[in-house]
Write a protein that holds these residues in place. Structure first.
Motif, PDB file in Angstrom:
ATOM      1  N   ALA A   1      19.420 -17.759 -48.902  1.00 29.52           N
ATOM      2  CA  ALA A   1      20.147 -18.303 -50.011  1.00 29.52           C
ATOM      3  C   ALA A   1      19.549 -19.867 -49.897  1.00 29.52           C
ATOM      4  CB  ALA A   1      21.618 -19.189 -50.297  1.00 29.52           C
ATOM      5  N   GLY A   2      18.507 -20.344 -49.733  1.00 32.63           N
ATOM      6  CA  GLY A   2      18.043 -22.017 -48.628  1.00 32.63           C
ATOM      7  C   GLY A   2      19.055 -23.404 -49.080  1.00 32.63           C
ATOM      8  N   LEU A   3      18.406 -24.289 -47.998  1.00 30.35           N
ATOM      9  CA  LEU A   3      19.583 -24.738 -48.359  1.00 30.35           C
ATOM     10  C   LEU A   3      19.274 -26.459 -48.572  1.00 30.35           C
ATOM     11  CD1 LEU A   3      22.762 -24.044 -45.682  1.00 30.35           C
ATOM     12  CD2 LEU A   3      22.356 -23.785 -48.213  1.00 30.35           C
ATOM     13  N   ASN A   4      18.263 -26.481 -47.670  1.00 37.13           N
ATOM     14  CA  ASN A   4      17.260 -27.225 -47.788  1.00 37.13           C
ATOM     15  C   ASN A   4      16.270 -28.065 -49.092  1.00 37.13           C
ATOM     16  OD1 ASN A   4      15.970 -26.170 -45.884  1.00 37.13           O
ATOM     17  ND2 ASN A   4      14.537 -27.327 -46.117  1.00 37.13           N
ATOM     18  N   ASP A   5      15.978 -28.983 -49.167  1.00 34.28           N
ATOM     19  CA  ASP A   5      14.636 -28.820 -50.217  1.00 34.28           C
ATOM     20  C   ASP A   5      13.725 -29.019 -49.671  1.00 34.28           C
ATOM     21  OD1 ASP A   5      12.702 -30.299 -52.183  1.00 34.28           O
ATOM     22  OD2 ASP A   5      13.660 -32.478 -51.511  1.00 34.28           O
ATOM     23  N   ILE A   6      12.683 -27.901 -50.032  1.00 30.16           N
ATOM     24  CA  ILE A   6      11.358 -27.430 -49.560  1.00 30.16           C
ATOM     25  C   ILE A   6      10.452 -28.457 -50.696  1.00 30.16           C
ATOM     26  CG2 ILE A   6      12.159 -25.388 -48.338  1.00 30.16           C
ATOM     27  CD1 ILE A   6      10.590 -24.421 -50.967  1.00 30.16           C
ATOM     28  N   ASN A   7      10.264 -29.171 -50.896  1.00 33.11           N
ATOM     29  CA  ASN A   7       9.704 -30.096 -51.915  1.00 33.11           C
ATOM     30  C   ASN A   7       8.597 -30.953 -50.945  1.00 33.11           C
ATOM     31  OD1 ASN A   7       7.668 -30.324 -54.235  1.00 33.11           O
ATOM     32  ND2 ASN A   7       9.067 -30.904 -55.389  1.00 33.11           N
TER      33      ASN A   7
END
Length: 209
Positions: A173-179
């Motif tokens: 589960a990714g936690l940070n914004d990657i956009n």
């Protein structure tokens, strides 16, 4: 006395790694990109391969750092867009692993570095002369649209079928914004996160525990 103390400290440090095992692993990624308003996300099938190092600490507890090549991403769709994103990551999970009989559970943080990214399908390609969004069916590099770093939490479980062979499943589960798109407009929302379900097989070299 000092020599005995040094020998004792070295023994204490080395003992956990006496039962360490190297291994290789690989399997299926079922991944999506979540968090963008105005577009519905759906899962796409990808894969991952890697190596790991399991260091037995105390009883059923061990630490397992890994290095993986992980292909992930997903499909995003709206009234005007329908495209796939492929994100190529080098990931480093550092997991605590608890083994009871043939069953194990594992969990911990994962750090990812984006190597490159591609997008293909119908998406916004610019602005028309009147300032409205223009759409087209394209295939293009998209590394600059995503942040290089990704931080996730990993949890999973599995079975050790033989001394050297195991099967497992995980949720990443990714936690940070990657956009990292700077010229957002219309339906786009600046927040985007990775979510990956993994099923894998692993083989360890040497005697198993």
């Amino acid at each position: 006395m000092k020599k005995l103390l040094v020998i004792g400290l070295l023994t204490l440090f080395i003992t956990p790694f006496a039962h360490a095992q190297f291994g290789v692993k690989g399997g299926l990624n079922v991944a999506e990109l979540t968090g963008r308003d105005g577009e519905s996300a759906s899962y796409k099938a990808f894969y991952h391969v890697g190596v790991f190092y399991q260091a037995h600490l105390l009883g059923p507890l061990s630490i397992q750092p890994e290095v993986q090549y992980s292909l992930q991403g997903g499909n995003l769709k709206s009234a005007f867009t329908n495209y796939d994103s492929q994100l190529h990551y080098l990931t480093v999970p550092i997991l605590a692993k608890l083994t009871v009989g043939p069953v194990f559970v594992e969990g911990g943080p994962q750090f990812g570095v984006l190597l490159n990214a591609d997008q293909s399908g119908n998406m916004q390609v610019g602005l028309a002369e009147d300032g409205t969004p223009a759409y087209g069916n394209v295939s293009r590099p998209a590394t600059g649209s995503f942040k290089r770093g990704d931080f996730s939490l990993v949890g999973g479980a599995g079975l050790k079928l033989a001394s050297n062979f195991s099967l497992g499943a995980r949720l990443v589960a990714g936690l940070n914004d990657i956009n990292d798109v700077q010229n957002l407009s219309g339906i786009n929302d600046p927040r985007l996160q990775n979510r990956v379900y993994q099923v894998y097989a692993a083989f360890q070299f040497g005697g198993g525990k």
